[in-house]
Motif scaffolding. Structure first.
Motif, PDB file in Angstrom:
ATOM      1  N   GLU A 168       0.926  -1.490  -0.231  1.00  0.00           N
ATOM      2  CA  GLU A 168       0.187   0.216  -0.477  1.00  0.00           C
ATOM      3  C   GLU A 168       0.677   1.196   0.264  1.00  0.00           C
ATOM      4  OE1 GLU A 168      -0.782   0.808   4.019  1.00  0.00           O
ATOM      5  OE2 GLU A 168      -2.541  -1.187   3.706  1.00  0.00           O
ATOM      6  N   ASN A 169       2.056   1.186   0.759  1.00  0.00           N
ATOM      7  CA  ASN A 169       2.541   1.954   0.572  1.00  0.00           C
ATOM      8  C   ASN A 169       3.780   2.121  -1.063  1.00  0.00           C
ATOM      9  OD1 ASN A 169       2.310   3.305   3.098  1.00  0.00           O
ATOM     10  ND2 ASN A 169       3.101   1.404   4.069  1.00  0.00           N
ATOM     11  N   VAL A 170       3.724   1.229  -1.501  1.00  0.00           N
ATOM     12  CA  VAL A 170       4.977   1.091  -2.704  1.00  0.00           C
ATOM     13  C   VAL A 170       4.288   2.175  -4.018  1.00  0.00           C
ATOM     14  CG1 VAL A 170       5.491   0.021  -4.587  1.00  0.00           C
ATOM     15  CG2 VAL A 170       5.378  -1.047  -2.157  1.00  0.00           C
ATOM     16  N   ASP A 171       5.408   2.657  -4.296  1.00  0.00           N
ATOM     17  CA  ASP A 171       4.503   3.840  -5.669  1.00  0.00           C
ATOM     18  C   ASP A 171       4.108   3.313  -6.632  1.00  0.00           C
ATOM     19  OD1 ASP A 171       4.517   4.718  -7.864  1.00  0.00           O
ATOM     20  OD2 ASP A 171       6.523   5.603  -7.569  1.00  0.00           O
ATOM     21  N   LYS A 172       2.694   3.658  -7.135  1.00  0.00           N
ATOM     22  CA  LYS A 172       2.015   3.039  -7.716  1.00  0.00           C
ATOM     23  C   LYS A 172       2.359   2.173  -9.415  1.00  0.00           C
ATOM     24  CE  LYS A 172      -1.476   2.286  -4.666  1.00  0.00           C
ATOM     25  NZ  LYS A 172      -1.324   1.147  -3.859  1.00  0.00           N
ATOM     26  N   SER A 173       3.756   2.863  -9.389  1.00  0.00           N
ATOM     27  CA  SER A 173       4.369   2.855 -10.863  1.00  0.00           C
ATOM     28  C   SER A 173       5.283   1.681 -10.514  1.00  0.00           C
ATOM     29  CB  SER A 173       4.575   4.085 -11.254  1.00  0.00           C
ATOM     30  OG  SER A 173       5.909   4.852 -10.281  1.00  0.00           O
ATOM     31  N   THR A 174       5.490   1.413  -9.674  1.00  0.00           N
ATOM     32  CA  THR A 174       6.811   0.385  -9.551  1.00  0.00           C
ATOM     33  C   THR A 174       5.742  -1.481  -9.665  1.00  0.00           C
ATOM     34  OG1 THR A 174       7.804   2.149  -7.942  1.00  0.00           O
ATOM     35  CG2 THR A 174       8.628  -0.868  -8.123  1.00  0.00           C
ATOM     36  N   ILE A 175       5.830  -2.055 -10.418  1.00  0.00           N
ATOM     37  CA  ILE A 175       5.690  -3.862 -10.065  1.00  0.00           C
ATOM     38  C   ILE A 175       6.370  -4.556  -9.304  1.00  0.00           C
ATOM     39  CG2 ILE A 175       5.519  -5.448 -12.113  1.00  0.00           C
ATOM     40  CD1 ILE A 175       5.687  -3.496 -14.644  1.00  0.00           C
ATOM     41  N   ILE A 176       5.209  -4.688  -8.336  1.00  0.00           N
ATOM     42  CA  ILE A 176       5.261  -5.236  -7.625  1.00  0.00           C
ATOM     43  C   ILE A 176       5.655  -6.928  -7.960  1.00  0.00           C
ATOM     44  CG2 ILE A 176       5.234  -6.240  -4.925  1.00  0.00           C
ATOM     45  CD1 ILE A 176       6.522  -3.467  -5.349  1.00  0.00           C
ATOM     46  N   GLU A 177       6.920  -7.432  -7.674  1.00  0.00           N
ATOM     47  CA  GLU A 177       7.220  -8.531  -8.266  1.00  0.00           C
ATOM     48  C   GLU A 177       6.936 -10.229  -7.011  1.00  0.00           C
ATOM     49  OE1 GLU A 177       9.384  -9.482 -11.256  1.00  0.00           O
ATOM     50  OE2 GLU A 177       8.073  -8.655 -12.565  1.00  0.00           O
ATOM     51  N   THR A 178       6.443 -11.597  -6.783  1.00  0.00           N
ATOM     52  CA  THR A 178       6.773 -12.460  -6.156  1.00  0.00           C
ATOM     53  C   THR A 178       7.110 -13.336  -6.821  1.00  0.00           C
ATOM     54  OG1 THR A 178       4.622 -12.838  -5.930  1.00  0.00           O
ATOM     55  CG2 THR A 178       4.745 -11.381  -4.370  1.00  0.00           C
ATOM     56  N   PRO A 179       8.043 -14.564  -6.296  1.00  0.00           N
ATOM     57  CA  PRO A 179       7.388 -15.489  -7.099  1.00  0.00           C
ATOM     58  C   PRO A 179       7.112 -16.843  -7.281  1.00  0.00           C
ATOM     59  CG  PRO A 179       9.882 -15.901  -5.353  1.00  0.00           C
ATOM     60  CD  PRO A 179       8.935 -14.686  -5.612  1.00  0.00           C
ATOM     61  N   LEU A 180       5.099 -16.350  -6.665  1.00  0.00           N
ATOM     62  CA  LEU A 180       4.633 -17.136  -6.796  1.00  0.00           C
ATOM     63  C   LEU A 180       3.857 -17.065  -7.500  1.00  0.00           C
ATOM     64  CD1 LEU A 180       2.260 -18.980  -6.667  1.00  0.00           C
ATOM     65  CD2 LEU A 180       1.075 -17.669  -4.438  1.00  0.00           C
ATOM     66  N   GLY A 181       3.805 -15.148  -7.498  1.00  0.00           N
ATOM     67  CA  GLY A 181       3.077 -14.274  -8.766  1.00  0.00           C
ATOM     68  C   GLY A 181       3.789 -14.569 -10.596  1.00  0.00           C
ATOM     69  N   ASN A 182       4.938 -14.893 -10.085  1.00  0.00           N
ATOM     70  CA  ASN A 182       5.964 -14.873 -11.602  1.00  0.00           C
ATOM     71  C   ASN A 182       5.671 -16.527 -12.006  1.00  0.00           C
ATOM     72  OD1 ASN A 182       6.784 -12.386 -11.439  1.00  0.00           O
ATOM     73  ND2 ASN A 182       9.293 -13.274 -11.291  1.00  0.00           N
ATOM     74  N   PHE A 183       5.387 -17.412 -11.019  1.00  0.00           N
ATOM     75  CA  PHE A 183       4.557 -18.529 -11.804  1.00  0.00           C
ATOM     76  C   PHE A 183       3.564 -18.866 -12.677  1.00  0.00           C
ATOM     77  CE2 PHE A 183       2.567 -22.750  -9.762  1.00  0.00           C
ATOM     78  CZ  PHE A 183       2.847 -23.115 -10.975  1.00  0.00           C
ATOM     79  N   LEU A 184       2.683 -18.635 -11.666  1.00  0.00           N
ATOM     80  CA  LEU A 184       1.161 -18.168 -11.958  1.00  0.00           C
ATOM     81  C   LEU A 184       1.122 -17.695 -13.242  1.00  0.00           C
ATOM     82  CD1 LEU A 184      -1.383 -17.486  -8.597  1.00  0.00           C
ATOM     83  CD2 LEU A 184      -0.012 -19.874 -10.588  1.00  0.00           C
ATOM     84  N   ASP A 185       2.558 -16.209 -13.629  1.00  0.00           N
ATOM     85  CA  ASP A 185       1.827 -15.874 -14.799  1.00  0.00           C
ATOM     86  C   ASP A 185       2.740 -16.771 -15.987  1.00  0.00           C
ATOM     87  OD1 ASP A 185       1.267 -13.526 -14.216  1.00  0.00           O
ATOM     88  OD2 ASP A 185       3.139 -13.047 -13.842  1.00  0.00           O
ATOM     89  N   ASP A 186       3.914 -17.441 -15.517  1.00  0.00           N
ATOM     90  CA  ASP A 186       4.556 -18.055 -16.934  1.00  0.00           C
ATOM     91  C   ASP A 186       3.767 -19.593 -17.195  1.00  0.00           C
ATOM     92  OD1 ASP A 186       6.458 -16.515 -16.237  1.00  0.00           O
ATOM     93  OD2 ASP A 186       7.566 -17.563 -15.468  1.00  0.00           O
ATOM     94  N   VAL A 187       2.746 -20.134 -15.981  1.00  0.00           N
ATOM     95  CA  VAL A 187       2.375 -21.408 -16.202  1.00  0.00           C
ATOM     96  C   VAL A 187       0.518 -20.689 -16.662  1.00  0.00           C
ATOM     97  CG1 VAL A 187       3.351 -22.995 -14.520  1.00  0.00           C
ATOM     98  CG2 VAL A 187       1.537 -22.007 -13.987  1.00  0.00           C
ATOM     99  N   ALA A 188       0.299 -20.128 -16.943  1.00  0.00           N
ATOM    100  CA  ALA A 188      -1.049 -19.241 -17.492  1.00  0.00           C
ATOM    101  C   ALA A 188      -1.198 -18.748 -19.064  1.00  0.00           C
ATOM    102  CB  ALA A 188      -1.733 -18.377 -16.945  1.00  0.00           C
ATOM    103  N   LEU A 189      -1.909 -19.656 -19.437  1.00  0.00           N
ATOM    104  CA  LEU A 189      -2.066 -18.552 -20.711  1.00  0.00           C
ATOM    105  C   LEU A 189      -2.924 -18.680 -21.171  1.00  0.00           C
ATOM    106  CD1 LEU A 189      -2.050 -22.776 -21.899  1.00  0.00           C
ATOM    107  CD2 LEU A 189      -0.595 -21.524 -22.151  1.00  0.00           C
ATOM    108  N   LEU A 190      -3.370 -16.952 -21.643  1.00  0.00           N
ATOM    109  CA  LEU A 190      -3.708 -15.483 -21.748  1.00  0.00           C
ATOM    110  C   LEU A 190      -4.962 -16.283 -22.858  1.00  0.00           C
ATOM    111  CD1 LEU A 190      -5.305 -13.440 -19.912  1.00  0.00           C
ATOM    112  CD2 LEU A 190      -3.027 -12.312 -21.301  1.00  0.00           C
ATOM    113  N   THR A 191      -6.104 -16.027 -22.608  1.00  0.00           N
ATOM    114  CA  THR A 191      -7.066 -15.684 -24.352  1.00  0.00           C
ATOM    115  C   THR A 191      -7.211 -14.310 -24.225  1.00  0.00           C
ATOM    116  OG1 THR A 191      -8.974 -15.920 -22.946  1.00  0.00           O
ATOM    117  CG2 THR A 191      -7.898 -17.494 -23.773  1.00  0.00           C
ATOM    118  N   ASP A 192      -8.053 -14.276 -26.215  1.00  0.00           N
ATOM    119  CA  ASP A 192      -8.131 -13.202 -26.436  1.00  0.00           C
ATOM    120  C   ASP A 192      -9.020 -12.302 -25.433  1.00  0.00           C
ATOM    121  OD1 ASP A 192      -6.108 -13.197 -28.511  1.00  0.00           O
ATOM    122  OD2 ASP A 192      -7.918 -14.468 -30.036  1.00  0.00           O
ATOM    123  N   MET A 193      -8.487 -11.120 -25.624  1.00  0.00           N
ATOM    124  CA  MET A 193     -10.260 -10.303 -25.163  1.00  0.00           C
ATOM    125  C   MET A 193     -11.632 -10.613 -25.946  1.00  0.00           C
ATOM    126  SD  MET A 193      -8.706  -6.624 -23.872  1.00  0.00           S
ATOM    127  CE  MET A 193     -10.206  -6.510 -23.108  1.00  0.00           C
TER     128      MET A 193
END
Length: 211
Positions: A168-193
């Motif tokens: 909540e105190n982090v600059d909103k322009s900064t992207i916060i990453e976690t190992p779990l978040g990166n893992f979920l991003d990597d194994v997810a398949l994103l479909t079209d809008m």
């Protein structure tokens, strides 16, 4: 519902009562500490508070009790689920992504669950094979520390985000990453809008995980 947790007891009525309680907590927050620009408790915060009243900071003003919006039956159904999710969140702060997945599999007894919902042994083997594939993929993040640890090249962001995972105190322009978040991003398949009638025909992104 995909992993049948909790197994029973939390249906539409209980969920409606819980949502009403979340709204009550948010209203209380806006009336007491909202002027301090503190974000309102999330539904997860409210859920975890059911198994520990210390979860939601109240700034000394107290919090509305769950009984103001939820029946005793609903509260009693939610408490074990709350405790279970609290333990998993705590594990995410200590264990690597691989360790966290193993804990989730054991805690929720997923192997037994997948066996019970599979119509054939072949179907079960396919399901369990997907789980093992996820576990194998998660091992590449073992050197990144605990699953919920903040990863950032921005020193200010790293200092601002505490061990609770608060940003909540982090600059909103900064992207916060976690190992779990990166893992979920990597194994997810994103479909079209596309249009989603359940969301009043507003564009929606749909994510399909491997399992």
């Amino acid at each position: 519902r995909a992993i049948q947790t909790p197994t029973r007891g939390i249906g539409g009525v209980a969920l409606e009562e819980f949502n009403t309680y979340c709204e009550l907590v948010e209203e209380h927050h806006s009336q007491t500490v909202g002027h301090l620009s503190q974000p309102p408790p999330s539904p997860l915060d409210v859920l975890l508070s059911l198994s520990s009243r210390e979860t939601i900071p109240d700034n000394g003003n107290g919090m509305p009790p769950p009984g103001d919006a939820m029946s005793t039956r609903a509260i009693n159904r939610f408490i074990p689920f709350s405790s279970q999710m609290r333990n998993l969140r705590s594990s995410a702060k200590r264990e690597t992504v691989s360790g966290l997945l193993s804990t989730i599999i054991d805690t929720l007894d997923l192997k037994t669950h997948f066996d019970s919902i599979s119509k054939t042994s072949g179907e079960f083997e396919d399901r369990w094979g997907n789980v093992m594939e996820l576990c194998q993929a998660s091992e590449r993040y073992s050197d990144d520390g605990p699953a919920a640890a903040v990863i950032s090249n921005n020193e200010d962001a790293s200092n601002a985000a505490d061990m609770e995972g608060s940003t909540e105190n982090v600059d909103k322009s900064t992207i916060i990453e976690t190992p779990l978040g990166n893992f979920l991003d990597d194994v997810a398949l994103l479909t079209d809008m596309g249009d989603n009638s359940d969301l009043n025909n507003s564009p929606a992104l749909v994510t399909n995980l491997m399992t």
